[in-house]
Each structure stands twice: as structure tokens, then as C-alpha cells.
Design a protein around this motif. Sequence first.
Motif, PDB file in Angstrom:
ATOM      1  N   MET A   1      55.357 -41.915   9.998  1.00  0.00           N
ATOM      2  CA  MET A   1      56.064 -43.087   9.505  1.00  0.00           C
ATOM      3  C   MET A   1      55.240 -44.363   9.667  1.00  0.00           C
ATOM      4  N   VAL A   2      54.449 -44.402  10.757  1.00  0.00           N
ATOM      5  CA  VAL A   2      53.581 -45.568  10.945  1.00  0.00           C
ATOM      6  C   VAL A   2      52.588 -45.679   9.801  1.00  0.00           C
ATOM      7  N   SER A   3      52.034 -44.535   9.399  1.00  0.00           N
ATOM      8  CA  SER A   3      51.054 -44.548   8.307  1.00  0.00           C
ATOM      9  C   SER A   3      51.689 -45.024   7.000  1.00  0.00           C
ATOM     10  N   LYS A   4      52.952 -44.646   6.754  1.00  0.00           N
ATOM     11  CA  LYS A   4      53.645 -45.103   5.549  1.00  0.00           C
ATOM     12  C   LYS A   4      53.880 -46.608   5.591  1.00  0.00           C
ATOM     13  N   GLY A   5      54.217 -47.119   6.773  1.00  0.00           N
ATOM     14  CA  GLY A   5      54.410 -48.561   6.910  1.00  0.00           C
ATOM     15  C   GLY A   5      53.115 -49.321   6.696  1.00  0.00           C
ATOM     16  N   ILE A   6      52.016 -48.787   7.271  1.00  0.00           N
ATOM     17  CA  ILE A   6      50.713 -49.439   7.084  1.00  0.00           C
ATOM     18  C   ILE A   6      50.312 -49.413   5.614  1.00  0.00           C
ATOM     19  N   LEU A   7      50.546 -48.269   4.954  1.00  0.00           N
ATOM     20  CA  LEU A   7      50.194 -48.160   3.538  1.00  0.00           C
ATOM     21  C   LEU A   7      51.001 -49.133   2.689  1.00  0.00           C
ATOM     22  N   ALA A   8      52.306 -49.193   2.944  1.00  0.00           N
ATOM     23  CA  ALA A   8      53.149 -50.106   2.178  1.00  0.00           C
ATOM     24  C   ALA A   8      52.737 -51.558   2.397  1.00  0.00           C
ATOM     25  N   GLY A   9      52.496 -51.924   3.661  1.00  0.00           N
ATOM     26  CA  GLY A   9      52.092 -53.295   3.952  1.00  0.00           C
ATOM     27  C   GLY A   9      50.741 -53.642   3.367  1.00  0.00           C
ATOM     28  N   THR A  10      49.802 -52.699   3.451  1.00  0.00           N
ATOM     29  CA  THR A  10      48.460 -52.951   2.924  1.00  0.00           C
ATOM     30  C   THR A  10      48.481 -53.107   1.412  1.00  0.00           C
ATOM     31  N   LEU A  11      49.218 -52.221   0.730  1.00  0.00           N
ATOM     32  CA  LEU A  11      49.322 -52.339  -0.726  1.00  0.00           C
ATOM     33  C   LEU A  11      50.010 -53.646  -1.120  1.00  0.00           C
ATOM     34  N   ALA A 164      46.237 -64.342   9.034  1.00  0.00           N
ATOM     35  CA  ALA A 164      47.361 -64.245   9.972  1.00  0.00           C
ATOM     36  C   ALA A 164      48.635 -63.805   9.256  1.00  0.00           C
ATOM     37  N   LEU A 165      48.885 -64.383   8.075  1.00  0.00           N
ATOM     38  CA  LEU A 165      50.064 -63.989   7.305  1.00  0.00           C
ATOM     39  C   LEU A 165      49.980 -62.536   6.850  1.00  0.00           C
ATOM     40  N   ALA A 166      48.784 -62.120   6.430  1.00  0.00           N
ATOM     41  CA  ALA A 166      48.610 -60.739   5.976  1.00  0.00           C
ATOM     42  C   ALA A 166      48.855 -59.754   7.116  1.00  0.00           C
ATOM     43  N   ALA A 167      48.322 -60.063   8.304  1.00  0.00           N
ATOM     44  CA  ALA A 167      48.517 -59.181   9.460  1.00  0.00           C
ATOM     45  C   ALA A 167      49.999 -59.107   9.840  1.00  0.00           C
ATOM     46  N   ALA A 168      50.682 -60.247   9.804  1.00  0.00           N
ATOM     47  CA  ALA A 168      52.104 -60.269  10.143  1.00  0.00           C
ATOM     48  C   ALA A 168      52.919 -59.479   9.123  1.00  0.00           C
ATOM     49  N   LEU A 169      52.532 -59.548   7.848  1.00  0.00           N
ATOM     50  CA  LEU A 169      53.252 -58.807   6.809  1.00  0.00           C
ATOM     51  C   LEU A 169      53.100 -57.299   7.001  1.00  0.00           C
ATOM     52  N   VAL A 170      51.890 -56.852   7.290  1.00  0.00           N
ATOM     53  CA  VAL A 170      51.667 -55.423   7.525  1.00  0.00           C
ATOM     54  C   VAL A 170      52.456 -54.964   8.745  1.00  0.00           C
ATOM     55  N   ALA A 171      52.422 -55.750   9.823  1.00  0.00           N
ATOM     56  CA  ALA A 171      53.172 -55.391  11.034  1.00  0.00           C
ATOM     57  C   ALA A 171      54.667 -55.314  10.747  1.00  0.00           C
ATOM     58  N   GLY A 172      55.178 -56.259   9.958  1.00  0.00           N
ATOM     59  CA  GLY A 172      56.596 -56.245   9.610  1.00  0.00           C
ATOM     60  C   GLY A 172      56.969 -55.004   8.813  1.00  0.00           C
ATOM     61  N   CYS A 173      56.089 -54.585   7.905  1.00  0.00           N
ATOM     62  CA  CYS A 173      56.357 -53.379   7.115  1.00  0.00           C
ATOM     63  C   CYS A 173      56.361 -52.136   8.001  1.00  0.00           C
ATOM     64  N   VAL A 174      55.435 -52.068   8.943  1.00  0.00           N
ATOM     65  CA  VAL A 174      55.378 -50.922   9.848  1.00  0.00           C
ATOM     66  C   VAL A 174      56.669 -50.812  10.652  1.00  0.00           C
ATOM     67  N   ILE A 175      57.098 -51.929  11.217  1.00  0.00           N
ATOM     68  CA  ILE A 175      58.329 -51.930  12.027  1.00  0.00           C
ATOM     69  C   ILE A 175      59.530 -51.550  11.165  1.00  0.00           C
ATOM     70  N   ALA A 176      59.602 -52.104   9.948  1.00  0.00           N
ATOM     71  CA  ALA A 176      60.737 -51.825   9.065  1.00  0.00           C
ATOM     72  C   ALA A 176      60.797 -50.354   8.688  1.00  0.00           C
ATOM     73  N   VAL A 177      59.657 -49.750   8.340  1.00  0.00           N
ATOM     74  CA  VAL A 177      59.643 -48.350   7.934  1.00  0.00           C
ATOM     75  C   VAL A 177      59.957 -47.435   9.113  1.00  0.00           C
TER      76      VAL A 177
END
Length: 208
Positions: A1-11, A164-177
Motif C-alpha cells: 500500500m505504501v508503494s501505491k501511495g508513493i506512485l499516486a503522489g509521484t504521478l 517542499a510542497l511536492a514532498a508534502a503532497l507525496v507524503a499525504g498521498c501515502v498516508i491517505a492510501v
Amino acid sequence: MVSKGILAGTLGVLGIVGTGAVGWTGVSALADGEAGLVCTGTLALYLALVRAGRALIGIVAVLGVCLALHAPQAAAGVVLADRGRVQSVVVTSVDNAGKAAPGRDRYLCSVADQDGVPLKVRIWRGCGRNTRPGDALTVVYDPQGRVSPRGVEAGTEPLRDLAALAAALVAGCVIAVVRSYRLTHALSATSRPLTDADVHGHASADRR
């Protein structure tokens, strides 16, 4: 699930920043960050489909909007840093544009070049409370005319806030997923129908 969150945030980051990064080419929709807002909406829709919490979706959406609006400006700053030319201009008028941050006002300066030709944009970098008509400001401009001129201000790093915004967005997606997976798994466990093993197990416990 972490990988899916990272993928979603990165995309999501690549879509938002990628569309904003070409905003300086003259495409008005990209320059205004509108395409990045569409990418943000798509990312929020994906999180809703995986049943992420509303609060987390809201946080990711806010971060995405901030990133979408900041990306074209950061891209313009990079372009000016790469090929910009510096010139001195003269302030013709100063206007208070309101609050830029708590306890801090933002001022906009109308300026003209050394030949007296007014610039089409007003400058806020380097324009402050003590700036007066007749003062000289330093601006950087794009010789190709694709990026609007802007004032020169010491210590500006156009990519720092973007990263900083990009890193926070990816982290938010990981937590959400991850949270959505745990919630869905817990709901599935509580709603699972009883099997014969469960029935026999409860019956044995009752006989005891």
C-alpha cells in the motif's frame, strides 16, 4: 500500500509540476496553473475511489492547489535565472496591494525603463514600504519575451518551496492510501459472514 501511495503522489506531482513547468511557453491555461488544478482534482478523485478519509483528501487537495499555483512561477524563475538579463528601471508609482503574510504588506511598483517606456507588469520584488517614485529598481527580464519581468530580490530560491510542497503532497498521498487500506480491511473483517469453523468455535466456548 505504501508503494501505491508513493506512485499516486509521484504521478500527481509530475502531472501538476509538469504542466506548470511549461506555462512560460505562452499557453495561458498552463501559465495560470489551471492544468495543474485539473491534475489535483484527478488525484483527489482517485483517493476518493480508494475510500481515503475526507480530511486526508482535503489536505492533499489543498497541497495540490498550492503546488499547481506555485509551479508556473517557479518555472518562470528558473527560466529567468538561466537566460534572464538584468536592467535598471525607475519607479513611477507605488501601491499597497494588501497583506502578503500576517504582519507584512505587499507593495506593487509601476516602473518604466531608462527610455521612459512603462513596463506592462507591476513589480513587487524589491518594492517596499520605503520605495518612492523616482527610485531605481533592478529587474530581470527574458530576452525572448516569454516570461514577464520581475524584480530582483536577494535570497530567492524558486525551487525550494516547490520541492517542499511536492514532498508534502507525496507524503499525504501515502498516508491517505495506507489509512484507506487499513479501514477497508477492518470493515471487511467485521462484515465477514460466519463460517462453520466460527460456529463450532462459539459452540465449544459456550459448553465450557
